[in-house]
Design a protein around this motif. Structure first.
Motif, PDB file in Angstrom:
ATOM      1  N   ARG A   1       0.796  -1.211   0.000  1.00  0.00           N
ATOM      2  CA  ARG A   1       0.000   0.000   0.000  1.00  0.00           C
ATOM      3  C   ARG A   1       0.837   1.274   0.000  1.00  0.00           C
ATOM      4  O   ARG A   1       0.291   2.374  -0.043  1.00  0.00           O
ATOM      5  CB  ARG A   1      -0.946   0.017   1.213  1.00  0.00           C
ATOM      6  N   MET A   2       2.149   1.137   0.071  1.00  0.00           N
ATOM      7  CA  MET A   2       3.052   2.296  -0.019  1.00  0.00           C
ATOM      8  C   MET A   2       4.201   1.951  -0.969  1.00  0.00           C
ATOM      9  O   MET A   2       5.358   2.265  -0.724  1.00  0.00           O
ATOM     10  CB  MET A   2       3.603   2.676   1.363  1.00  0.00           C
ATOM     11  N   TYR A   3       3.847   1.313  -2.057  1.00  0.00           N
ATOM     12  CA  TYR A   3       4.847   0.759  -2.973  1.00  0.00           C
ATOM     13  C   TYR A   3       5.677   1.864  -3.630  1.00  0.00           C
ATOM     14  O   TYR A   3       6.902   1.910  -3.474  1.00  0.00           O
ATOM     15  CB  TYR A   3       4.118  -0.095  -4.007  1.00  0.00           C
ATOM     16  N   GLY A   4       5.016   2.763  -4.341  1.00  0.00           N
ATOM     17  CA  GLY A   4       5.736   3.863  -4.972  1.00  0.00           C
ATOM     18  C   GLY A   4       6.447   4.759  -3.968  1.00  0.00           C
ATOM     19  O   GLY A   4       7.636   5.064  -4.128  1.00  0.00           O
ATOM     20  N   PRO A   5       5.759   5.213  -2.901  1.00  0.00           N
ATOM     21  CA  PRO A   5       6.436   6.051  -1.916  1.00  0.00           C
ATOM     22  C   PRO A   5       7.673   5.401  -1.308  1.00  0.00           C
ATOM     23  O   PRO A   5       8.674   6.069  -1.057  1.00  0.00           O
ATOM     24  CB  PRO A   5       5.343   6.287  -0.861  1.00  0.00           C
ATOM     25  N   SER A   6       7.618   4.097  -1.049  1.00  0.00           N
ATOM     26  CA  SER A   6       8.785   3.444  -0.441  1.00  0.00           C
ATOM     27  C   SER A   6      10.002   3.511  -1.360  1.00  0.00           C
ATOM     28  O   SER A   6      11.137   3.557  -0.880  1.00  0.00           O
ATOM     29  CB  SER A   6       8.455   1.991  -0.086  1.00  0.00           C
ATOM     30  N   MET A   7       9.773   3.540  -2.658  1.00  0.00           N
ATOM     31  CA  MET A   7      10.895   3.704  -3.587  1.00  0.00           C
ATOM     32  C   MET A   7      11.448   5.121  -3.507  1.00  0.00           C
ATOM     33  O   MET A   7      12.671   5.329  -3.545  1.00  0.00           O
ATOM     34  CB  MET A   7      10.455   3.367  -5.011  1.00  0.00           C
TER      35      MET A   7
ATOM     36  N   ALA B   1      12.027  -5.030  -4.793  1.00  0.00           N
ATOM     37  CA  ALA B   1      10.665  -5.272  -4.315  1.00  0.00           C
ATOM     38  C   ALA B   1      10.421  -6.759  -4.108  1.00  0.00           C
ATOM     39  O   ALA B   1      10.765  -7.578  -4.962  1.00  0.00           O
ATOM     40  CB  ALA B   1       9.648  -4.713  -5.310  1.00  0.00           C
ATOM     41  N   LEU B   2       9.820  -7.086  -2.963  1.00  0.00           N
ATOM     42  CA  LEU B   2       9.367  -8.445  -2.672  1.00  0.00           C
ATOM     43  C   LEU B   2       7.967  -8.291  -2.098  1.00  0.00           C
ATOM     44  O   LEU B   2       7.803  -7.959  -0.922  1.00  0.00           O
ATOM     45  CB  LEU B   2      10.325  -9.115  -1.679  1.00  0.00           C
TER      46      LEU B   2
ATOM     47  N   LEU C   1       1.979  -4.971 -13.246  1.00  0.00           N
ATOM     48  CA  LEU C   1       1.614  -3.761 -12.517  1.00  0.00           C
ATOM     49  C   LEU C   1       2.717  -3.359 -11.544  1.00  0.00           C
ATOM     50  O   LEU C   1       3.075  -2.187 -11.432  1.00  0.00           O
ATOM     51  CB  LEU C   1       0.312  -3.975 -11.739  1.00  0.00           C
ATOM     52  N   SER C   2       3.261  -4.333 -10.825  1.00  0.00           N
ATOM     53  CA  SER C   2       4.333  -4.057  -9.865  1.00  0.00           C
ATOM     54  C   SER C   2       5.646  -3.783 -10.573  1.00  0.00           C
ATOM     55  O   SER C   2       6.401  -2.884 -10.185  1.00  0.00           O
ATOM     56  CB  SER C   2       4.500  -5.246  -8.910  1.00  0.00           C
ATOM     57  N   ALA C   3       5.930  -4.561 -11.599  1.00  0.00           N
ATOM     58  CA  ALA C   3       7.194  -4.407 -12.318  1.00  0.00           C
ATOM     59  C   ALA C   3       7.292  -3.043 -12.983  1.00  0.00           C
ATOM     60  O   ALA C   3       8.368  -2.434 -13.028  1.00  0.00           O
ATOM     61  CB  ALA C   3       7.340  -5.513 -13.360  1.00  0.00           C
ATOM     62  N   ALA C   4       6.160  -2.549 -13.501  1.00  0.00           N
ATOM     63  CA  ALA C   4       6.178  -1.279 -14.221  1.00  0.00           C
ATOM     64  C   ALA C   4       6.566  -0.119 -13.320  1.00  0.00           C
ATOM     65  O   ALA C   4       7.285   0.800 -13.741  1.00  0.00           O
ATOM     66  CB  ALA C   4       4.818  -1.020 -14.859  1.00  0.00           C
ATOM     67  N   VAL C   5       6.106  -0.146 -12.080  1.00  0.00           N
ATOM     68  CA  VAL C   5       6.440   0.937 -11.148  1.00  0.00           C
ATOM     69  C   VAL C   5       7.933   0.925 -10.847  1.00  0.00           C
ATOM     70  O   VAL C   5       8.610   1.958 -10.911  1.00  0.00           O
ATOM     71  CB  VAL C   5       5.636   0.794  -9.839  1.00  0.00           C
ATOM     72  N   LEU C   6       8.455  -0.239 -10.525  1.00  0.00           N
ATOM     73  CA  LEU C   6       9.884  -0.359 -10.205  1.00  0.00           C
ATOM     74  C   LEU C   6      10.743  -0.011 -11.403  1.00  0.00           C
ATOM     75  O   LEU C   6      11.757   0.681 -11.285  1.00  0.00           O
ATOM     76  CB  LEU C   6      10.179  -1.791  -9.736  1.00  0.00           C
ATOM     77  N   ARG C   7      10.335  -0.452 -12.575  1.00  0.00           N
ATOM     78  CA  ARG C   7      11.097  -0.188 -13.798  1.00  0.00           C
ATOM     79  C   ARG C   7      11.150   1.312 -14.105  1.00  0.00           C
ATOM     80  O   ARG C   7      12.212   1.858 -14.431  1.00  0.00           O
ATOM     81  CB  ARG C   7      10.460  -0.952 -14.957  1.00  0.00           C
TER      82      ARG C   7
ATOM     83  N   LYS D   1       2.173   7.376 -13.402  1.00  0.00           N
ATOM     84  CA  LYS D   1       1.084   6.646 -14.052  1.00  0.00           C
ATOM     85  C   LYS D   1       1.030   5.203 -13.566  1.00  0.00           C
ATOM     86  O   LYS D   1      -0.028   4.674 -13.223  1.00  0.00           O
ATOM     87  CB  LYS D   1       1.257   6.681 -15.569  1.00  0.00           C
ATOM     88  N   ALA D   2       2.196   4.565 -13.521  1.00  0.00           N
ATOM     89  CA  ALA D   2       2.248   3.170 -13.102  1.00  0.00           C
ATOM     90  C   ALA D   2       1.867   3.028 -11.620  1.00  0.00           C
ATOM     91  O   ALA D   2       1.189   2.071 -11.233  1.00  0.00           O
ATOM     92  CB  ALA D   2       3.640   2.591 -13.348  1.00  0.00           C
ATOM     93  N   SER D   3       2.302   3.981 -10.799  1.00  0.00           N
ATOM     94  CA  SER D   3       1.968   3.941  -9.375  1.00  0.00           C
ATOM     95  C   SER D   3       0.464   4.072  -9.171  1.00  0.00           C
ATOM     96  O   SER D   3      -0.112   3.410  -8.299  1.00  0.00           O
ATOM     97  CB  SER D   3       2.695   5.056  -8.617  1.00  0.00           C
ATOM     98  N   ASP D   4      -0.173   4.936  -9.948  1.00  0.00           N
ATOM     99  CA  ASP D   4      -1.611   5.117  -9.810  1.00  0.00           C
ATOM    100  C   ASP D   4      -2.350   3.818 -10.110  1.00  0.00           C
ATOM    101  O   ASP D   4      -3.288   3.432  -9.392  1.00  0.00           O
ATOM    102  CB  ASP D   4      -2.086   6.224 -10.753  1.00  0.00           C
ATOM    103  N   ARG D   5      -1.923   3.100 -11.142  1.00  0.00           N
ATOM    104  CA  ARG D   5      -2.573   1.839 -11.497  1.00  0.00           C
ATOM    105  C   ARG D   5      -2.357   0.800 -10.399  1.00  0.00           C
ATOM    106  O   ARG D   5      -3.280   0.092  -9.991  1.00  0.00           O
ATOM    107  CB  ARG D   5      -2.042   1.329 -12.839  1.00  0.00           C
TER     108      ARG D   5
END
Length: 314
Positions: free
Chosen positions: A210-216, A223-224, A234-240, A252-256
């Motif tokens: 629930r704090m995936y993008g912010p934690s980056m 990411a695990l 969905l997860s890979a796109a944010v990290l990439r 955009k990826a974080s919003d999705r």
């Protein structure tokens, strides 16, 4: 050790589900194609026996077969969650430690590349709890022969919230690959934990669904996450996007991802495993008959509808 750190840095490790029926019988017929599909995605490794996969509830025989199935599906590193199996009723802290070490030794024998150590909540009430936690990690490494991932798991899930001083000490151990944070919704604690690992050279692993993008943005570089048990991209796109410095795409990826997280990770939090199983069925990764979580709460059909509507909108 350094080679594995650098191999995993900047990659996604899905904390995968274990397909099973309503009585807890593992469906290996469903696991094989599921593992093949996940392994074909944009991942750097796989987290098996984690909370999402109900690893502590599996029998030793099932844990071995689950590990073997994933090893057959991928040559990527396998990180096994290890702790006190639910079949064990330790009568003392020492017995709980012994059970954790024993599960790690089994993981090594089954072919794991590393282990993620479940925290023992009892350490939180000990005057020397931090030192005891360090000793446990050292013992797991010595007896299993495997490198370790530390696991800051929020107290609501039965974990021991690692203070920054403990994170620093753990990451100073040569056996440690990094520390994963799973604080759920505790932003300050997550920030402090990640910042404590800066300059360590080790992996700063987000488990923050629930704090995936912010934690980056706070410094996590790997990411695990259980949210990648389905809809891996969905997860890979944010990290990439974050790693590439493409901030517009990152937003955009974080919003999705956040929209998907909002319909899978909420109270009762233990229901997230079933919600991710529903997502896996919708995606065609699992058959309906192998998508039960008998160890979580009973959920109303309306919650499944929320998951499906969200996936359709994405």
């Amino acid at each position: 050790m350094h080679a594995l750190v650098e191999q995993l840095r900047g990659t996604l490790l899905p904390a995968v589900v274990t397909p099973m029926d309503s009585t807890g019988v593992v469906s290996y017929d469903a696991l094989e194609p599921y593992a093949a599909a996940i392994a074909a995605g944009p991942i750097g490794g796989v987290a098996v026996w984690a909370h999402t996969g109900r690893g502590l509830f599996l029998s030793e025989a099932d844990r071995g077969k689950v590990m073997a199935t994933w090893r057959a599906a991928t040559s990527a590193p396998l990180v096994a969650g290890v702790g006190v199996p639910r079949s064990v009723e330790p009568g003392s802290l020492r017995e709980a430690e012994d059970a954790t070490v024993g599960m790690a030794v089994n993981a090594a024998g089954f072919g794991a590349d590393a282990v993620m150590v479940y925290p023992l909540a009892a350490y939180g009430s000990l005057p020397d709890g931090e030192a005891a936690a360090v000793r446990l990690h050292q013992r797991v490494a010595a007896e299993s022969g495997l490198p370790l991932v530390g696991f800051y798991l929020h107290g609501g899930a039965g974990g021991y919230p690692y203070p920054p001083s403990l994170i620093k000490e753990l990451l100073s151990l040569p056996e440690m690959l990094g520390v994963k944070t799973a604080t759920l919704d505790q932003a300050v604690a997550c920030q402090d934990a990640i910042w404590a690992g800066r300059d360590s050279g080790k992996l700063l692993i987000t488990g923050e669904d629930r704090m995936y993008g912010p934690s980056m943005m706070w410094g996590a570089d790997t990411a695990l996450v259980g949210i990648a048990a389905a809809q891996v991209e969905l997860s890979a796109a944010v990290l990439r996007a974050w790693t590439a410095g493409d901030h517009a795409e990152f937003l955009k990826a974080s919003d999705r991802l956040d929209r998907f997280a909002a319909v899978t990770f909420y109270d009762p939090i233990e229901g997230y495993v079933q919600r991710m199983l529903w997502a896996a069925v919708w995606e065609g990764l699992l058959p309906e008959a192998a998508a039960s979580d008998p160890y979580g709460p009973s959920l109303p059909a309306a919650e499944r509808d929320l998951v499906i509507r969200c996936l359709e909108s994405l």
